[in-house]
Design an enzyme around this catalytic site. Structure first.
Site, PDB file in Angstrom:
ATOM      1  N   ASP A 253     -22.102  63.839  20.838  1.00 37.31           N
ATOM      2  CA  ASP A 253     -20.358  63.552  21.411  1.00 37.31           C
ATOM      3  C   ASP A 253     -20.408  65.471  22.961  1.00 37.31           C
ATOM      4  O   ASP A 253     -20.930  66.015  22.389  1.00 37.31           O
ATOM      5  CB  ASP A 253     -19.389  64.547  20.763  1.00 37.31           C
TER       6      ASP A 253
ATOM      7  N   TYR B 226     -17.190  69.173  30.342  1.00 42.27           N
ATOM      8  CA  TYR B 226     -18.936  70.785  29.219  1.00 42.27           C
ATOM      9  C   TYR B 226     -19.225  70.863  30.286  1.00 42.27           C
ATOM     10  O   TYR B 226     -19.984  71.462  30.117  1.00 42.27           O
ATOM     11  CB  TYR B 226     -19.048  69.322  28.343  1.00 42.27           C
TER      12      TYR B 226
ATOM     13  N   LYS C  30     -15.926  61.867  27.658  1.00 41.66           N
ATOM     14  CA  LYS C  30     -13.896  61.928  27.751  1.00 41.66           C
ATOM     15  C   LYS C  30     -14.041  62.468  29.589  1.00 41.66           C
ATOM     16  O   LYS C  30     -14.414  63.422  30.435  1.00 41.66           O
ATOM     17  CB  LYS C  30     -13.755  63.353  26.351  1.00 41.66           C
TER      18      LYS C  30
ATOM     19  N   HIS D 150      -9.176  63.583  27.372  1.00 43.10           N
ATOM     20  CA  HIS D 150      -9.570  64.789  26.897  1.00 43.10           C
ATOM     21  C   HIS D 150      -8.248  65.906  26.272  1.00 43.10           C
ATOM     22  O   HIS D 150      -8.865  66.039  25.289  1.00 43.10           O
ATOM     23  CB  HIS D 150     -10.546  65.413  28.093  1.00 43.10           C
TER      24      HIS D 150
END
Ligand code: A2P
Length: 268
Positions: free
Chosen positions: A48, A53, A78, A111
């Site tokens: 994931d 990120y 996401k 997200h």
């Protein structure tokens, strides 16, 4: 370690491994590359990540270098929370695929219902627009399943009212002490699979006295107990660690948790 390979079927017939590897807060570069490389070596096949990120590039490189067949892996990313328009969603999806070096995603999520720096902002129209973009990408076969993250019942109901398309997945923060019962019930009632991010409460719940005592009783670690709690809650936990021994530890959760103890954990 059976949960690394055992799978659950989503509403659209896609299969997702029951235990995933989370990469939130692992910086791009050597950290993310090594963490994902080691997770894949340990046997995790469900990874994931997210555009936000900032580590998709390293995650993708580790996947590529593992030489594991793409079809054997389950990769999630996401759409960044500030992107709330149709064209922006299509554009960022292309960027995510390029960052990861992949041809398709197994799962793509919105997200959050609002930008992280404007929590609570009414973005319903924007969510409906990006949801339409994701449905289109799904219909084109570029994503195997689509969903949302951090959405509550009302957030989901709104995008469904505009598209008549139910998300396959909702990824929420879920762990001992943070149950989100209403969201969980709505998702289960509507055949939306729930993924649990921060199943260890980002590490903060592992010193809880009740958890520590109960873990000792089962001869497991607090982390293993917390991951088992998510599995018993019928959610898919996504524990994060950069430590290979902990990756192994977090996957060894093949013990039975009694109904009474599950309830005790639920009440924390
Ligand atoms: P580290 O990456 O240094 O191992 P969550 O998955 O809830 O977000 O929690 C992640 C946090 O918990 C990280 O700080 C991680 O630290 C730590 N962690 C992950 N697995 C374990 C474990 N088995 N025992 C103790 N801490 C862990």
């Amino acid at each position: 370690m059976k949960y690394l390979k055992e799978k659950v079927e989503l509403a659209n017939g896609t299969f997702m491994p029951k235990l995933g590897f989370g990469t939130w807060q692992i910086p791009n570069g050597d950290s993310a590359y090594n963490a994902v490389k080691e997770a894949l070596e340990v046997g995790y096949i469900h990874i994931d990540t997210a555009y936000a990120y900032g580590n998709e590039e390293s995650v993708g490189r580790a996947i590529k270098d593992s030489k594991i067949n793409r079809e054997k892996l389950f990769v999630t990313s996401k759409l960044a929370s500030h992107v709330k328009d149709y064209d922006g969603a299509l554009m960022q999806f292309r960027e995510t695929l390029a960052n990861l070096g992949l041809e398709y995603l197994d799962l793509y999520l919105i997200h959050a219902p609002w930008p992280w720096n404007e929590i609570g902002k009414d973005c319903r129209e924007g969510n409906a627009l990006v949801w339409k973009a994701m449905i289109e990408l799904y219909n084109e076969g570029k994503i195997k399943a689509i969903g949302v993250s951090n959405f509550n019942k009302e957030d989901i109901q709104y995008i469904v009212s505009k598209t008549n398309f139910m998300p396959h997945v909702n990824q929420i923060q879920y762990h001992v002490g943070h149950n989100q019962d209403d969201t969980l019930k709505y998702c289960f009632d509507n055949d939306i699979l729930v993924q649990a991010y921060s199943p260890l409460g980002t590490g903060r719940i592992l010193n809880n006295e009740i958890i520590v005592e109960m873990a000792a009783k089962y001869k497991v670690t607090p982390a293993q107990l917390c991951i088992k709690y998510c599995l018993e809650s019928k959610t898919i936990p996504l524990p994060k660690t950069v430590n290979k021994n902990r990756m192994i530890e977090n996957s060894q959760v093949d013990f039975e948790l009694s109904k009474a103890d599950f309830k005790n954990l639920k009440n924390i």
